[in-house]
Design a protein around this motif. Structure first.
Motif: not given
Length: 392
Positions: A218, A220-221, A224-225
């Motif tokens: 989670q 690591q997102t 990116s998000r």
């Protein structure tokens, strides 16, 4: 290339100092041998003042030029090594297990010593040069501690300059950029406090390993998000520690890593999302999750005028065609940022070859870069505090 002749002649002695420092690396705030060598040389070369023990192992040398001017310029080099086992195969490889100069700070120290010896012999400048040998650059806050202990109060300077080697390039080049050049960084430690059990009865546990693994995914997102793709930011989980045996579901787990950024608003967003994820997963799994997130490096910002001065000094040595003022921003961090936040400053990269990157156990600093760095340091002093003929 136009090295300062006496520095070029002194290159073999500089290399001997460098190889000795490389053989005996010391990590942050433990650089006692290194700082003793620095202090010894500065005293031998007739420095007007030498001060040691600043931030445990830091050294400051004061050198007054022939002129009577009041300008004061700081030159800074870092001294610490990294907790890495060296595999370079060098004849002068580290003799200290688990310690290695994998970032070239032994080279930086040698470069500044080379400039110190030359300037102590000539003193062809009008003002005072302040030589700053800093401990603990590698994430331990050496610059901040030196400043907190009165570095710029006790040894005031009008401007300050730093330098770093860059491998995987070509010897004889240098690069810098005005404004923000290197990222700020925060380090984090996350502790998951679950409930252990026998591996045959996992239903009796609150498995810190499983929770931690999901949390890593989670985290690591977040970039990116959540972060606009045009805003540079990197979140990296770099350690995950848990468990002690084949047949035990672990009770605790720890995750560590870094966040790199250029915009504080981006960092604030990342922190918000990290805390929301930790709090949400703690509630979902019925465990305790603690997040310790702390700023370690500020964004390194080069003063535009001092950037121009550095370009000119480097061009004297390398030729204008080999010095770039358009160095790309990069996500590495450097605690010289704390110095250039307190005092107008500039930080330049000097290039060399080699087949391994910084912080790699096979890293090798090309020794031919040493007199280049020394000559650039010396030219900054001579250019920024020129000695008028009538004051000679």
């Amino acid at each position: 290339m136009a090295l300062i002749p006496s520095i070029e002649e002194n290159a073999p002695r500089m290399r001997a100092i460098f190889e000795d420092l490389h053989t005996h690396p010391e990590i942050g705030f433990e650089e006692k041998r290194t700082s003793a060598i620095v202090e010894k040389h500065l005293r031998e070369w007739g420095f007007d003042e030498v001060h040691s023990g600043i931030a445990e192992t830091g050294v400051v040398g004061i050198l007054r030029g022939k002129g009577s001017g009041n300008r004061r310029i700081g030159l800074r080099a870092d001294m610490d090594a990294l907790p890495i086992q060296e595999i370079s195969g060098l004849d002068y490889a580290s003799q200290n297990a688990g310690r290695m100069h994998a970032c070239g700070h032994d080279g930086h120290t040698t470069m500044l010593l080379g400039a110190a010896q030359y300037l102590a012999a000539t003193r062809d400048f009008d003002g005072t040069a302040v030589f700053i040998f800093q401990p603990a650059e590698e994430g331990l806050g050496g610059a901040r501690r030196m400043i907190a202990e009165g570095l710029f109060r006790d040894f005031p300077v009008d401007e300050v300059y730093g330098m770093h080697n860059q491998p995987l390039s070509r010897l004889g080049r240098a690069a810098i950029r005005p404004g923000a050049m290197m990222a700020g960084a925060a380090f984090f430690d996350i502790t998951i406090n679950g409930k252990g059990s026998h591996a045959a009865q996992p239903h009796r546990s609150k498995d810190a390993l499983v929770i931690g693994a999901e949390l890593v995914g989670q985290l690591q997102t977040i970039v990116s998000r959540n972060v606009d793709p045009v805003d540079p930011c990197v979140l990296s989980c770099t350690q995950f520690h848990t468990g002690s045996a084949y047949n035990i579901v672990p009770e605790t787990a720890t995750i560590t890593g870094t966040v790199r950024y250029f915009d504080q608003k981006v960092m604030d967003l990342v922190e918000q999302r990290m805390r929301e994820l930790c709090n949400g997963m703690a509630a979902a799994y019925g465990v305790g999750i603690d997040l310790d997130l702390r700023n370690v490096f500020d964004v390194l910002v080069n003063d535009p005028d001092l950037t121009d001065a550095y370009v000119a000094a480097a061009a004297d040595v390398l030729g204008a065609e080999n010095v770039s003022a358009e160095c790309p921003q990069f996500m590495g961090s450097e605690d010289f940022a704390d110095m250039s936040a307190a005092i107008p400053g500039a930080y330049i990269n000097v290039m060399h070859g080699g087949a391994a990157a910084l912080h790699n156990p096979a890293f090798v600093l090309e020794p031919e870069v040493l007199p280049i760095g020394s000559s650039i340091y010396a030219r900054i002093i001579e250019r920024r505090m020129p000695l008028l003929k009538e004051s000679a």
